[in-house]
Design a protein around this motif. Structure first.
Motif, short mmCIF file in Angstrom:
data_model
loop_
_atom_site.label_atom_id
_atom_site.label_comp_id
_atom_site.label_asym_id
_atom_site.label_seq_id
_atom_site.Cartn_x
_atom_site.Cartn_y
_atom_site.Cartn_z
N ALA A 38 26.51 30.81 44.98
CA ALA A 38 24.99 30.70 45.49
C ALA A 38 25.26 31.32 46.75
N ARG A 39 26.35 31.50 47.37
CA ARG A 39 26.45 32.01 48.96
C ARG A 39 27.09 33.28 48.98
N PHE A 40 27.97 33.72 47.98
CA PHE A 40 28.79 34.85 47.97
C PHE A 40 28.65 35.65 46.63
N PRO A 41 28.38 36.91 47.13
CA PRO A 41 27.81 37.72 45.75
C PRO A 41 29.35 38.22 45.40
N VAL A 42 29.24 38.92 44.10
CA VAL A 42 30.51 39.70 43.91
C VAL A 42 30.50 41.08 44.62
N PHE A 43 31.67 41.75 44.97
CA PHE A 43 31.35 42.83 45.88
C PHE A 43 32.10 43.94 45.60
N ILE A 44 31.94 45.10 46.13
CA ILE A 44 32.69 46.38 45.98
C ILE A 44 32.86 46.87 47.67
N ARG A 45 33.70 47.30 47.88
CA ARG A 45 33.82 47.77 49.37
C ARG A 45 34.70 48.93 49.32
N GLU A 46 34.09 50.11 49.70
CA GLU A 46 34.63 51.56 49.86
C GLU A 46 35.27 51.21 51.40
N LEU A 47 36.61 51.88 51.55
CA LEU A 47 37.25 51.55 52.76
C LEU A 47 37.57 52.58 53.47
N THR A 48 37.51 52.86 54.68
CA THR A 48 37.83 53.94 55.46
C THR A 48 39.28 54.13 55.59
N GLY A 49 40.08 55.17 55.39
CA GLY A 49 41.36 55.26 55.64
C GLY A 49 42.09 54.81 54.41
N GLU A 50 41.64 54.63 53.26
CA GLU A 50 42.41 54.31 52.22
C GLU A 50 41.90 54.98 50.92
N ALA A 51 43.06 55.14 50.01
CA ALA A 51 42.44 56.05 49.01
C ALA A 51 41.74 55.13 47.94
#
Length: 393
Positions: free
Chosen positions: A249-262
């Motif tokens: 209810a408070r936390f979504p699924v997520f995808i995070r593109e990271l700076t400095g990582e492959a």
């Protein structure tokens, strides 16, 4: 060795996400269908396990995939009604990105492509700045200048339940099954396809190969070389903060593109209370493997490295303790795209490898698509992007 004289209309080899969906859709149409698997699905040896799989409707990997995701949601709701099970939870999905060079998420321009797909298909979404992300989802540690895409219709699917449910519906519709039976070879002969397993021989008008990471072992070397298998690890880390912050209810699924990582990271809400931990993973493509040789034990060094590099800097309230791990296999093509096409030179052997780490969200609709192919019905989705011809250009 037993030889089954009565031929089937279709034999499906591999009963994971795609195979279970195809078997049900074929049986539902009245086809004489046999499903074969070397294990007893659902199982944890391939690519369709791990409690949860992300689903999203605006697909950054390609606009042509969004109709498959939309249709899959409809089919999962149909299954839920038929069997009184819970498959799909739409608690929202957050994609976080940043300006400049960043990690690769299946294709170039993944974030911008996602927004374009949402606009094209009329999928409700919001664009958030860093402060808005912090305010709405406090566990995410985001830097000034980062930004997000939020889709309320996104969420997660329970893969083991989805597979078991479709196999049950297929059985009710008359499908036959052979599990714990490994396919050794197949060949076209006398207008049919002959399949040999370690236990028996079978005949069919057509076969559908949905063998996942085992697909290359069933193909001739030139074709097999298009599919590379990579080991991926899923981690469930203990929570140091109240579990309520991480519940769906408070936390979504997520995808995070990271700076400095492959590579980036992705994750899910907590589903089994504080003791169940938070599932989070990354993707690695350094060394190819095979399903028979892959290392299925996750080391303490891997756990520590994952938390220090990919968890602690980006999520608040997630501790170092690892509740459990799982190893998953990605089957990856040169362009990270799917293959759904007839074996070159054949109209009886259909190959389906909706792979590269994001296939499950499309699997229910791809089952319909495979049934269309196998029964010579009109194909209801775009097929050209999935063909072998693209690799010859």
């Amino acid at each position: 060795m037993n030889s089954h004289a009565t031929p089937y209309d279709v034999i499906v080899i591999g009963l994971g996400a795609m195979g279970s969906a195809a078997t049900w859709q074929l049986a539902k149409r009245g086809a004489r269908v046999l499903g074969i698997d070397r294990f007893s699905p659902p199982h944890g040896f391939g690519s369709s396990h791990g409690d949860t799989r992300i689903t999203r409707l605006a697909i950054g990997e390609g606009d042509h995939l969004t109709p498959l995701a939309i249709r899959s949601h409809e089919i999962w709701r149909e299954i839920e009604r038929a069997l009184d099970v819970e498959l799909l939870t739409q608690n929202g999905g957050l994609i976080v990105s940043a300006p400049g060079p960043k990690s690769f998420t299946h294709v170039e321009g993944f974030f911008a492509n996602t927004i374009a797909a949402a606009k094209h298909h009329g999928i409700a979404h919001e664009l958030l700045d860093a402060q808005e992300i912090r305010n709405r989802f406090p566990p995410f540690r985001v830097r000034d200048g980062e930004f997000g895409y939020f889709e309320s219709s996104a969420g997660f699917v329970r893969p083991e339940t989805a597979i078991a449910s479709q196999l049950e519906l297929a059985k009710r519709a008359g499908a036959d099954f052979r599990t714990q039976e490994r396919v050794v070879r197949f060949e076209e002969a006398a207008g049919r396809v002959e399949i040999e397993t370690e236990a028996a021989r079978y005949r069919a008008d057509r076969i559908v190969l949905t063998a996942g990471a085992w697909l290359p072992s069933l193909l001739e070397p030139t074709l097999a070389s298009l599919f590379r298998i990579y080991r991926q690890v899923l981690f469930w880390f203990a929570l140091d903060a109240p579990v309520s912050r991480f519940e769906p209810a408070r936390f979504p699924v997520f995808i995070r593109e990271l700076t400095g990582e492959a590579q980036g990271i992705y994750g899910f809400p907590a589903l089994d209370g504080k003791a169940g931990g938070l599932k989070i993973a990354t993707e690695t493509y350094a060394t190819a493997t095979s399903p028979d040789l892959v290392e299925r034990v996750v080391s303490e060094e891997e756990i520590a490295a994952m938390h220090g590099r990919f968890v602690a800097p980006y999520l608040e309230g997630v501790g170092r303790g690892c509740v459990k791990t799982a190893v998953c296999l990605y089957t990856v093509t040169p362009d990270f795209g799917f293959v759904i096409d007839w074996l070159p030179g054949s109209e009886r052997v259909l190959i389906a490898s909706p792979c590269s780490g994001h296939g499950f969200k499309h699997s229910a609709a791809i089952g319909e698509m495979l049934a269309d192919y196998a029964t010579a019905a009109p194909i209801r989705f775009q097929s050209a992007p999935f063909g072998f011809a693209r690799f010859a250009r």
